[in-house]
Motif scaffolding. Structure first.
Motif, PDB file in Angstrom:
ATOM      1  N   ASN A 258      -2.584  16.351 -62.051  1.00 16.49           N
ATOM      2  CA  ASN A 258      -1.341  16.067 -61.328  1.00 16.49           C
ATOM      3  C   ASN A 258      -1.326  17.024 -60.135  1.00 16.49           C
ATOM      4  OD1 ASN A 258       1.111  15.012 -60.713  1.00 16.49           O
ATOM      5  ND2 ASN A 258       2.220  15.910 -62.434  1.00 16.49           N
ATOM      6  N   ILE A 260      -0.018  18.746 -56.837  1.00 15.59           N
ATOM      7  CA  ILE A 260       1.269  19.011 -56.181  1.00 15.59           C
ATOM      8  C   ILE A 260       1.001  19.650 -54.813  1.00 15.59           C
ATOM      9  CG2 ILE A 260       3.570  19.993 -56.491  1.00 15.59           C
ATOM     10  CD1 ILE A 260       2.781  18.514 -59.033  1.00 15.59           C
ATOM     11  N   ALA A 264       5.648  18.336 -51.012  1.00 16.65           N
ATOM     12  CA  ALA A 264       6.352  17.443 -51.954  1.00 16.65           C
ATOM     13  C   ALA A 264       7.796  17.915 -52.130  1.00 16.65           C
ATOM     14  CB  ALA A 264       5.644  17.463 -53.295  1.00 16.65           C
ATOM     15  N   ALA A 269       9.296  17.390 -58.162  1.00 17.97           N
ATOM     16  CA  ALA A 269       7.932  17.600 -58.670  1.00 17.97           C
ATOM     17  C   ALA A 269       7.943  18.502 -59.909  1.00 17.97           C
ATOM     18  CB  ALA A 269       7.050  18.180 -57.572  1.00 17.97           C
ATOM     19  N   ALA A 273       6.770  17.102 -63.375  1.00 16.52           N
ATOM     20  CA  ALA A 273       5.555  17.727 -63.925  1.00 16.52           C
ATOM     21  C   ALA A 273       5.803  18.096 -65.391  1.00 16.52           C
ATOM     22  CB  ALA A 273       5.179  18.956 -63.119  1.00 16.52           C
ATOM     23  N   VAL A 293      -1.991  22.869 -58.096  1.00 19.63           N
ATOM     24  CA  VAL A 293      -0.847  23.189 -57.223  1.00 19.63           C
ATOM     25  C   VAL A 293      -1.318  23.913 -55.958  1.00 19.63           C
ATOM     26  CG1 VAL A 293       1.405  24.344 -57.141  1.00 19.63           C
ATOM     27  CG2 VAL A 293       0.575  23.418 -59.307  1.00 19.63           C
ATOM     28  N   PHE A 301       6.305  27.546 -57.928  1.00 20.25           N
ATOM     29  CA  PHE A 301       6.253  26.366 -58.796  1.00 20.25           C
ATOM     30  C   PHE A 301       6.124  26.786 -60.266  1.00 20.25           C
ATOM     31  CE2 PHE A 301       4.769  22.281 -60.396  1.00 20.25           C
ATOM     32  CZ  PHE A 301       5.490  21.387 -59.621  1.00 20.25           C
ATOM     33  N   TRP A 419       1.660  14.395 -55.581  1.00 21.52           N
ATOM     34  CA  TRP A 419       3.013  14.638 -55.070  1.00 21.52           C
ATOM     35  C   TRP A 419       2.934  15.128 -53.642  1.00 21.52           C
ATOM     36  CZ3 TRP A 419       7.441  13.545 -57.782  1.00 21.52           C
ATOM     37  CH2 TRP A 419       7.234  13.144 -59.100  1.00 21.52           C
ATOM     38  N   THR A 420       3.422  14.321 -52.712  1.00 23.08           N
ATOM     39  CA  THR A 420       3.460  14.697 -51.299  1.00 23.08           C
ATOM     40  C   THR A 420       4.421  13.761 -50.579  1.00 23.08           C
ATOM     41  OG1 THR A 420       2.197  14.808 -49.235  1.00 23.08           O
ATOM     42  CG2 THR A 420       1.407  13.240 -50.858  1.00 23.08           C
ATOM     43  N   ASN A 441       4.161  10.370 -56.306  1.00 24.53           N
ATOM     44  CA  ASN A 441       5.564  10.819 -56.417  1.00 24.53           C
ATOM     45  C   ASN A 441       6.268  10.228 -57.648  1.00 24.53           C
ATOM     46  OD1 ASN A 441       5.203  12.364 -54.173  1.00 24.53           O
ATOM     47  ND2 ASN A 441       5.986  10.810 -52.764  1.00 24.53           N
TER      48      ASN A 441
END
Ligand code: NAD
Length: 490
Positions: A258, A260, A264, A269, A273, A293, A301, A419-420, A441
């Motif tokens: 995943n 990130i 994002a 996120a 997550a 990440v 994060f 994720w962006t 996303n």
């Protein structure tokens, strides 16, 4: 319990031929919730003989597709009628929250409805023929006798992905649920009987993998094996299935990345997550357990993840405020504990979790705290191997290229996420990610018409969607000359 605690062979509810039984345990408190037959090879053989006879008789396979569709639709309606009972049974058997199980039941009814609708669609296609005065057409026919083997994490959902397309396309079948979570599958066989599935068409055998599962995989009267479970078991099944070159559909494990990116939406996120892993205590093949990440947001994060995880409420799936239930069994809990020990030995940093909870009210359940490792690298076995539990590994990246390299560095290829807020970047990444499903996303989104399956060692074939129909059908080309003439070839 209002449930036939038996197997279902040739339209009859029966015990194991040996008379052996197995207790089914509630993973929240280890209480015995049911006692079911512990079937073995002889029961599997009886079920295979019933399915073979029903298929060869041809009543189901040659019934008008619209009639089969109507029966599959009846099953969907009965599942909706009994949704609450089924959801509670699934939670009792697996420990997951009733809220999750209710969602599963909606999805399951949707799967039966979807394949009911497809039963009479695209069953034949006329082709252009190069020969004058002729007909060329392609028809889809059922494969025959299908062996279907399911795991314990989503017992009825996984069963529905197999039962619905197999029945809609006219196959007969023998299903073997996981020996530790058979209850909702038994219940659905009761509903299938009520819905009008004829005797012998759908058979249920309970029991272990090395006996019943192995018999289904190696028996020459079984034409297809559809298996969902671990990769090692999948490889054994592949070998066994070579005996008569069975058709194979394998949905195996995953170690899903995943990614990130710093651009994002941070809060979403973080939230997703966590949900992408700790939903059903990480016991999901598609759990996003490998967080990758971007360096510039990495520390924030991780801090945000840890802060939320520390507030997680573990408990009974029947309590409304529970976020995470127990793991499925003592054996599986020991496996997760060993995995975490390995992570520590390999030099990963334990950011949170890493032990069983201490609350006295959880002591009888197979609970494990949500756990996050940082400072992980792809050289570590915890980044490569499936924990199938509530454990996240976090890796850091600086460039898009590096993120993709980390994401693809796996023998698995089931699913992944990106994720962006940069759509072009997202599309560039997706094109390079070697996985059967990629979410942008979002995470863990399924629906009946979207195909599901893996690249690499995550499996062979696809379930759900129209491709799910292909698994259960053979393709026949029929050519008919309407004005045959001698060709005088000698
Ligand atoms: P498992 O492989 O141990 O067991 C799955 C099923 O196979 C059970 O019914 C078991 O009795 C049977 N089995 C075991 N040995 C067998 C043999 N030799 N021959 C035939 N059948 C045999 O897996 P599990 O622990 O029940 O489930 C967890 C695994 O399932 C994880 O690896 C997870 O990723 C995978 N899974 C994959 C998907 C997917 O869609 N790709 C979905 C759910 C679970």
């Amino acid at each position: 319990m209002n449930l036939k605690q038996q197997q279902y062979i040739n339209g009859k509810w029966v015990g194991a031929i040996s008379g052996n039984t197995r207790d089914i345990i509630n993973p929240f408190n280890q209480e015995v919730i049911a006692t079911v037959p512990e079937s073995d090879e002889s029961d599997a053989k009886a079920a295979i003989a019933a399915a073979r006879a029903a298929f060869d008789k041809g009543e189901w396979s040659s019934a008008p597709a619209i009639e089969r569709g109507a029966i599959v639709r009846n099953i969907a309606e009965l599942i909706e009628r009994d949704k609450e009972e089924l959801a509670r049974l699934e939670s009792l058997d697996t420990g997951k929250t009733v809220e999750e199980s209710r969602g599963d039941m909606d999805d399951i009814a949707g799967v039966f409805r979807y394949y009911a609708d497809l039963a009479d669609k695209d069953v034949e296609e006329l082709m252009d023929s190069p020969v004058p005065n002729s007909i060329s057409k392609v028809v889809r026919e059922p494969v025959g006798v299908c062996g279907q083997i399911t795991p314990w994490n989503y017992p009825l959902l996984q069963a529905s992905w197999k039962l619905a397309p197999a029945l809609a396309t006219g196959n007969t079948l023998i299903m073997k649920p996981s020996e530790i979570t058979p209850l909702t599958t038994i219940k659905v066989f009761e509903l299938m009987e009520e819905a009008g599935v004829p005797a012998g068409v759908a058979n249920l055998v309970l029991g272990a993998g090395h006996t019943v599962g192995a018999e289904l995989s190696s028996n020459i009267d079984v034409d297809l094996i559809s298996f969902t479970g671990g990769m090692v078991t999948g490889k054994k099944i592949m070998q066994a299935a070579s005996v008569n070159v069975k058709k194979l559909a394998l949905e195996l494990g995953g170690k899903n990345p995943n990614i990130i990116f710093a651009d994002a939406d941070f809060e979403t996120a973080v939230d997703q997550a966590l949900n992408g892993v700790f939903f059903h205590a990480g016991q999901i093949c598609s759990a996003g357990t490998r967080l990758i990440v971007e360096e510039s947001i990495h520390d924030d994060f991780v801090n945000a993840l840890v802060e939320r995880v520390e507030k997680f409420k573990l408990g009974s799936g029947f309590d409304e405020d529970t976020q995470m239930g127990p793991l499925i069994s003592a054996e599986h809990l020991a496996k997760v504990e060993k995995y975490v020990e390995t992570g520590i030995e390999e030099g990963a940093t334990l950011a949170v979790g890493g032990s069983r909870p201490e609350e006295p009210e959880l002591k009888d359940g197979f609970f494990y705290l949500p756990t996050i490792f940082t400072d992980c690298t792809t050289a570590m076995s915890i980044v490569q191997d499936e924990a199938f539990g509530p454990v996240i590994t976090v890796e850091k990246f600086r460039t898009e290229e590096e993120a993709l390299k980390l994401a693809n560095d796996s023998i698995y290829g089931l699913a992944g996420g990106v994720w962006t807020n940069d759509t072009v970047k997202a599309q560039r990444c997706v094109a390079k990610m070697r996985m059967g499903t990629v979410w942008i996303n979002d995470f863990n989104v399924y629906f009946p018409h979207a195909p599901w399956g893996g690249y690499k060692q995550s499996g062979i074939g696809r379930e759900l969607g129209k491709l799910g129909i292909e698994e259960y059908t053979e393709t026949k080309h029929i050519f008919q000359n309407l004005k045959p003439k001698p060709i005088n070839w000698f």
